[in-house]
Design a protein around this motif. Structure first.
Motif, PDB file in Angstrom:
ATOM      1  N   PHE A  36       1.705   0.914  -4.495  1.00 65.72           N
ATOM      2  CA  PHE A  36       1.464   2.753  -5.347  1.00 65.72           C
ATOM      3  C   PHE A  36       0.812   2.689  -4.236  1.00 65.72           C
ATOM      4  O   PHE A  36      -0.191   3.177  -3.557  1.00 65.72           O
ATOM      5  CB  PHE A  36       0.601   2.504  -6.543  1.00 65.72           C
ATOM      6  CG  PHE A  36       0.662   1.854  -7.309  1.00 65.72           C
ATOM      7  CD1 PHE A  36       0.983   2.261  -8.691  1.00 65.72           C
ATOM      8  CD2 PHE A  36      -0.295   0.079  -7.215  1.00 65.72           C
ATOM      9  CE1 PHE A  36       1.404   0.465  -9.380  1.00 65.72           C
ATOM     10  CE2 PHE A  36      -0.024  -1.048  -8.386  1.00 65.72           C
ATOM     11  CZ  PHE A  36       1.248  -0.488  -9.510  1.00 65.72           C
ATOM     12  N   GLU A  37       2.593   4.244  -3.618  1.00 70.40           N
ATOM     13  CA  GLU A  37       1.915   5.103  -2.563  1.00 70.40           C
ATOM     14  C   GLU A  37       1.229   5.809  -2.319  1.00 70.40           C
ATOM     15  O   GLU A  37       0.047   5.850  -1.429  1.00 70.40           O
ATOM     16  CB  GLU A  37       3.907   5.689  -2.958  1.00 70.40           C
ATOM     17  CG  GLU A  37       4.884   5.108  -2.172  1.00 70.40           C
ATOM     18  CD  GLU A  37       5.245   4.774  -1.610  1.00 70.40           C
ATOM     19  OE1 GLU A  37       5.439   6.602  -0.178  1.00 70.40           O
ATOM     20  OE2 GLU A  37       5.652   3.731  -0.617  1.00 70.40           O
ATOM     21  N   ALA A  38       0.585   6.357  -3.439  1.00 70.35           N
ATOM     22  CA  ALA A  38      -0.410   7.495  -3.564  1.00 70.35           C
ATOM     23  C   ALA A  38      -1.818   6.368  -3.247  1.00 70.35           C
ATOM     24  O   ALA A  38      -3.039   7.615  -3.271  1.00 70.35           O
ATOM     25  CB  ALA A  38       0.052   8.137  -4.781  1.00 70.35           C
ATOM     26  N   LEU A  39      -1.834   5.210  -3.727  1.00 68.86           N
ATOM     27  CA  LEU A  39      -3.660   4.962  -3.881  1.00 68.86           C
ATOM     28  C   LEU A  39      -3.152   4.251  -2.673  1.00 68.86           C
ATOM     29  O   LEU A  39      -2.308   3.684  -1.570  1.00 68.86           O
ATOM     30  CB  LEU A  39      -4.224   3.922  -4.881  1.00 68.86           C
ATOM     31  CG  LEU A  39      -3.073   4.058  -6.168  1.00 68.86           C
ATOM     32  CD1 LEU A  39      -2.802   2.866  -6.867  1.00 68.86           C
ATOM     33  CD2 LEU A  39      -3.666   5.484  -6.583  1.00 68.86           C
ATOM     34  N   LEU A  67      -8.358   3.287 -12.986  1.00 71.20           N
ATOM     35  CA  LEU A  67      -7.840   2.997 -11.122  1.00 71.20           C
ATOM     36  C   LEU A  67      -6.383   2.444 -12.133  1.00 71.20           C
ATOM     37  O   LEU A  67      -5.045   2.812 -11.785  1.00 71.20           O
ATOM     38  CB  LEU A  67      -8.044   1.982 -10.774  1.00 71.20           C
ATOM     39  CG  LEU A  67      -7.604   1.169  -9.397  1.00 71.20           C
ATOM     40  CD1 LEU A  67      -7.129   2.324  -8.862  1.00 71.20           C
ATOM     41  CD2 LEU A  67      -7.903   0.312  -8.614  1.00 71.20           C
ATOM     42  N   GLU A  96       1.573   6.090 -11.304  1.00 75.72           N
ATOM     43  CA  GLU A  96       2.172   5.950 -10.377  1.00 75.72           C
ATOM     44  C   GLU A  96       3.747   5.313 -10.010  1.00 75.72           C
ATOM     45  O   GLU A  96       4.177   5.800  -9.528  1.00 75.72           O
ATOM     46  CB  GLU A  96       1.499   5.933  -9.090  1.00 75.72           C
ATOM     47  CG  GLU A  96       2.031   5.732  -7.949  1.00 75.72           C
ATOM     48  CD  GLU A  96       1.769   7.102  -7.134  1.00 75.72           C
ATOM     49  OE1 GLU A  96       2.624   7.446  -6.691  1.00 75.72           O
ATOM     50  OE2 GLU A  96       1.150   8.405  -7.985  1.00 75.72           O
ATOM     51  N   GLU A 116      -7.278  -0.402  -3.151  1.00 72.79           N
ATOM     52  CA  GLU A 116      -7.399   0.167  -4.550  1.00 72.79           C
ATOM     53  C   GLU A 116      -6.110  -0.407  -4.635  1.00 72.79           C
ATOM     54  O   GLU A 116      -6.114  -0.947  -6.049  1.00 72.79           O
ATOM     55  CB  GLU A 116      -7.339   1.628  -4.967  1.00 72.79           C
ATOM     56  CG  GLU A 116      -7.929   2.889  -4.666  1.00 72.79           C
ATOM     57  CD  GLU A 116      -7.756   3.930  -4.723  1.00 72.79           C
ATOM     58  OE1 GLU A 116      -8.702   4.560  -5.992  1.00 72.79           O
ATOM     59  OE2 GLU A 116      -6.504   4.695  -4.752  1.00 72.79           O
ATOM     60  N   GLN A 155      -4.385   5.624   3.046  1.00 75.51           N
ATOM     61  CA  GLN A 155      -3.270   5.563   1.842  1.00 75.51           C
ATOM     62  C   GLN A 155      -2.307   4.562   2.778  1.00 75.51           C
ATOM     63  O   GLN A 155      -1.083   5.078   3.466  1.00 75.51           O
ATOM     64  CB  GLN A 155      -3.140   6.936   2.031  1.00 75.51           C
ATOM     65  CG  GLN A 155      -2.276   6.736   0.415  1.00 75.51           C
ATOM     66  CD  GLN A 155      -2.467   8.341   0.379  1.00 75.51           C
ATOM     67  OE1 GLN A 155      -3.533   8.811   0.330  1.00 75.51           O
ATOM     68  NE2 GLN A 155      -1.353   9.203  -0.240  1.00 75.51           N
ATOM     69  N   ARG A 203       3.833  15.514   0.233  1.00 80.99           N
ATOM     70  CA  ARG A 203       3.897  15.139  -0.764  1.00 80.99           C
ATOM     71  C   ARG A 203       2.379  14.389  -1.445  1.00 80.99           C
ATOM     72  O   ARG A 203       1.749  14.252  -2.380  1.00 80.99           O
ATOM     73  CB  ARG A 203       4.743  13.746  -0.758  1.00 80.99           C
ATOM     74  CG  ARG A 203       4.605  14.086  -2.922  1.00 80.99           C
ATOM     75  CD  ARG A 203       6.022  12.580  -2.898  1.00 80.99           C
ATOM     76  NE  ARG A 203       4.856  11.403  -3.174  1.00 80.99           N
ATOM     77  CZ  ARG A 203       4.214  10.841  -4.256  1.00 80.99           C
ATOM     78  NH1 ARG A 203       4.416  11.520  -5.238  1.00 80.99           N
ATOM     79  NH2 ARG A 203       3.466   9.969  -3.719  1.00 80.99           N
TER      80      ARG A 203
END
Lengths: 519, 313
Positions: A94-97, B165, B172, A101, A136, B296
């Protein structure tokens, strides 16, 4: 050894999808501590098989035994509970995590964050995997992302680790590091099911190899005894065609010259190009190697004309300046290009093949005249491409999206090659394409070069470049190394040049020195 | 501006901000799970009539709010069934939900026109809620405080709980979440139902707190402002709170410019009310442009927003 039951025993596993038998009566065993290769072409059924072992899919027939006990693996959670871990080919990250996480998501038991972080550090030190838990994911390199997947799998203390094509995106050095980890894991008693089609890796790493072809098990053999060629032939089911490349070809004059091309990166993750210079002669195939994300995308856009530069002389074809021209104008000057993304960039999936032919051939082939299409000419040309490149399609009116990856790629390459471009720029020509189609595409490129075109191939597959190209350069962080003759190239040096990605300027400098001495 | 006028102004702004705060908070959770539900306006209207009808029948505005939440959630689950089970297009289905909600609320509302219900009492003693100064803190409807508590809860849930989460992971990268073994569809149903319930409460705020009576299309496009608010807040709950009150200020300026010398203040004729009405959307566009200038990662937009979830098997 004989009285311990196998860690994993598959008996008569079959799985059918509409129209295909993905796995047909597959049976084999994986012993404790064994590194077992699962070998096969794209579409041979490797991924389907491991998805069933990991509980993502259920077999239609057959049984799975775990340490001698017959089990049903209903879902990935059940698989992990048994002790099966998996590292996916396409990272399920998950890129944004953050790293932490991401790892927490893969854990079934609820562990307090601090305790988890401690465990992660413990696994990382034991196997020498370096990672920063609070980073991240979107900021990490591909090799680092894979390490997250490995750490995530190892945290569950697996006794069987499935690795799906783990090295396809790594530098040779990263591959070596990975093999050290895997060998240590195997020594600790963990079985490893290693999926790949890279034969030299399998020879270097694995104890046993099971070869699949068309969903059927063709052979289980010892890769240390077999040769790469014999395994490849089992995998393909016929004699392997080697590229017919006339030795000692003479190159003509310089056709395609790139001179100090610099360009800002497109988008926010785009890598800027810095002072890129190279020249390609008539009849030459020029390869550009590098780990993904080092400016290949920007370079392809710059060469094709999707991005133009203010410096007209930065790109020339037969002495004519192209820098300020767009893709359409460059095509008219004889420069054709194939982007790496075939579905959606090189072709429109919801268009027919003949409409797709019009998109790149309209000017050079006169498929459109004063704003009107000439559908008959487009169909005729598309038919020629289908025949010449043995594209499996229902005809020129088939939707591009209905073709398999390999066939679509053959069509796209054929569409450009039959236009007889003076210069052809190709990105990832055989990405995700089976060996038969890859060989056909390689041969077509060699033949085009032999007819006097200059060809640029940008690829992350080093094996492909080494067998296909005459000259090779490495792109790293938007800079291109000095070109070297493939016949004299040193794999160690190429690896060092590719590996500069981790900010290791020292290694890059060293590599350039090595090259300097060699030259 | 005297202090009394200032306090009145603040109370008005907080009041008109609360529906978009509630609906926006719900939509934020839905979008974080990767679903774009453009039916907020429709769900608010359904909540408005359901809340009003329940209150008329039971006599309790509290039960009315529960009814509004249930009706909003039910409408949202209809949307959820279409986009999750039948994989219909989220944008088209959301727009259809708004049209459906508008029509359905008007139809049901026919028999409740002209009825009046008892408003919410204050949860604080009159000494606090009626005090000319302290009422700036204590003089609101209980729903205003509920909205504030929900901001804290949603922030905490998304940031610090495992459930949050997983929800973010589903929004995501749905395929990865699925391959790890989480129920993408289950998480999305839950998020959609929560979003509907919050929109329903936001809608009932109009029919039970602001007026309190039923009028056709009484939410007057605030559902769309709530949608813009989520983007304006770049999908962060604390920013949503700030953004809601900021949009509230803009909406108040619109009312103010429209006339009547609101709160006894003179009208500024130079700026027409339409300008202020357009401001929330303009500000959202500005924020979107600012986000796209930055990277982004900073935008915080869920990567799977609006995409259908299709597995190969």
């Amino acid at each position: 050894m004989t009285d311990t039951p196998p860690r994993l025993g598959l008996r008569g596993i079959s799985k059918r999808f509409p129209g295909v038998l993905a796995n047909d009566d597959v049976s084999f065993d994986v012993a404790p501590g064994e590194i077992h290769a699962l070998l096969g072409e794209n579409g041979a059924g490797k991924s389907t098989l491991v998805k069933m072992i990991y509980g993502i899919m259920q077999p239609d027939a057959g049984t799975i035994a775990w340490n001698g006990q017959q089990v049903t693996i209903a879902n990935p959670k059940a698989a992990r509970k048994l002790g099966i871990g998996m590292v996916f080919q396409h990272f399920s990250l998950f890129e944004a995590l953050t790293v932490l996480e991401n790892i927490a998501l893969g854990m079934d038991a609820k562990i307090p964050q601090r305790e988890l972080e401690g465990k992660i550090r413990e696994v990382m030190t034991r196997y020498g995997l370096k990672l920063e838990p609070s980073r991240q994911v979107s900021t990490l390199s591909v090799g680092e992302r894979q390490r997250i997947e490995i750490v995530r799998a190892l945290l569950l203390n697996p006794t069987l680790l499935i690795m799906d094509e783990p090295t396809s995106v790594l530098t040779p050095q990263e591959v070596e590091q990975l093999f050290v980890v895997l060998r240590q894991l195997a020594k600790d008693g963990c079985s490893i099911l290693y999926i790949s089609h890279k034969l030299h890796e399998i020879k270097a790493l694995c104890d046993t190899a099971t070869i699949l072809r068309g969903g059927k098990l063709v052979d289980t053999c010892d890769p240390k005894v077999e040769t790469s060629r014999s395994m490849a032939e089992k995998m393909i089911g016929g004699n392997l065609k080697t590229i017919q490349k006339p030795a000692d070809r003479a190159f003509g004059k310089e056709r395609f010259v790139v001179n100090e091309l610099s360009m800002a990166g497109a988008g926010h993750f785009g890598v800027a190009l810095k002072d890129i210079s190279f020249s390609v002669r008539a009849g030459e195939i020029f390869g550009i190697a590098g780990v993904a994300g080092n400016g290949q995308t920007a370079l392809l856009l710059a060469l094709s004309g999707e991005e133009t530069t203010h410096d007209a002389q930065a790109i020339t074809i037969d002495g004519e300046p192209l820098g300020q021209l767009n893709a359409k104008a460059r095509r008219l000057k004889g420069l054709a290009s194939v982007p790496e993304e075939r579905n959606g960039h090189a072709s429109v999936p919801d268009f027919t093949l003949s409409d797709n032919s019009v998109l790149t051939g309209r000017d050079r082939l006169g498929l459109s005249v004063s704003g009107f299409l000439r559908p008959r000419a487009a169909r005729k040309y598309t038919g020629e491409v289908i025949d010449a490149f043995a594209v499996k399609a229902t005809g020129s009116e088939a939707m591009a999206g209905s073709l398999s990856g390999g066939n679509l790629q053959k069509y796209i390459m054929g569409r450009e090659i039959l236009q007889k471009p003076g210069v052809l720029v190709v990105g990832q020509p055989t990405w995700g394409v089976d060996a038969g189609a890859a060989a056909a595409i390689h041969q077509a490129l060699v033949d085009l070069a032999a007819a006097g075109s200059a060809i640029v191939v940008i690829s992350q597959d080093l094996d492909e470049l080494l067998s296909l190209c005459d000259t090779l350069a490495v792109i790293n962080e938007g800079r291109l190394s000095k070109p070297m003759k493939v016949s004299e190239a040193d794999i160690e040096e190429i690896g060092l040049l590719m590996g500069g990605i981790h900010g290791d300027a020292e290694a890059t400098r060293q590599a350039e020195e090595v090259h300097h001495h060699a030259a | 501006m005297s202090i009394e006028v200032l306090i009145l102004t603040i109370i008005t702004i907080v009041g008109i901000s609360t529906p978009i705060l509630l609906a926006g908070l719900g939509e934020l959770v839905v979008e974080k799970a990767g679903v774009l539900n453009l039916g907020v306006e429709g769900m608010m209207l359904i909540g408005a009539i359901a809340g009003f009808a329940t209150t008329v029948i039971t006599g309790s505005p509290w039960l009315g709010m529960i009814g509004a939440a249930a009706a909003g959630a039910l409408a949202a689950l209809l949307f959820g069934f279409l986009v999750l089970a039948l994989n219909s297009n989220q944008v088209a289905t959301g727009l259809a939900l708004t049209i459906f909600g508008t029509g359905l609320s008007s139809l049901i509302g026919l028999s409740f026109q002209g009825r009046i219900v008892a408003p919410f009492g204050s949860i604080f003693p009159p000494a606090l809620s009626r005090d000319p100064f302290l009422k700036v803190l204590f003089g609101y409807s209980p729903i205003v405080y509920f909205a504030l508590i929900m901001v804290v809860l949603v922030t905490w849930f998304l940031k610090s709980t495992r459930g949050g989460l997983i929800l973010r992971a589903v929004g995501e990268n749905d395929l990865s979440a699925h391959s790890i073994g989480y129920s993408v569809v289950g998480v999305r149903y839950a998020a959609i139902a929560f979003g509907g319930a919050m929109a329903g409460i936001g809608g009932a705020y109009f029919s039970l707190v602001i007026t309190p009576m039923w009028a056709e299309r009484m939410t007057a496009g605030r559902g769309w402002i709530a949608l813009a608010l989520v983007v304006f807040a770049s999908w962060r709950a604390p920013r949503l709170l700030v953004g809601a009150y900021f949009f509230g200020l803009l909406m108040w300026l619109e009312l103010y410019a429209k006339g009547g010398g609101l709160n006894g203040l003179p009208i500024i004729p130079a700026i027409p009310s339409q300008f202020w009405a357009a401001m929330p959307y303009l500000m959202t566009v500005v924020v979107l442009a600012l986000i796209s200038v930055r990277d982004r990662a900073g935008s915080n937009a869920p990567a799977c927003l609006g995409k259908p979830f299709l597995t190969s098997n």
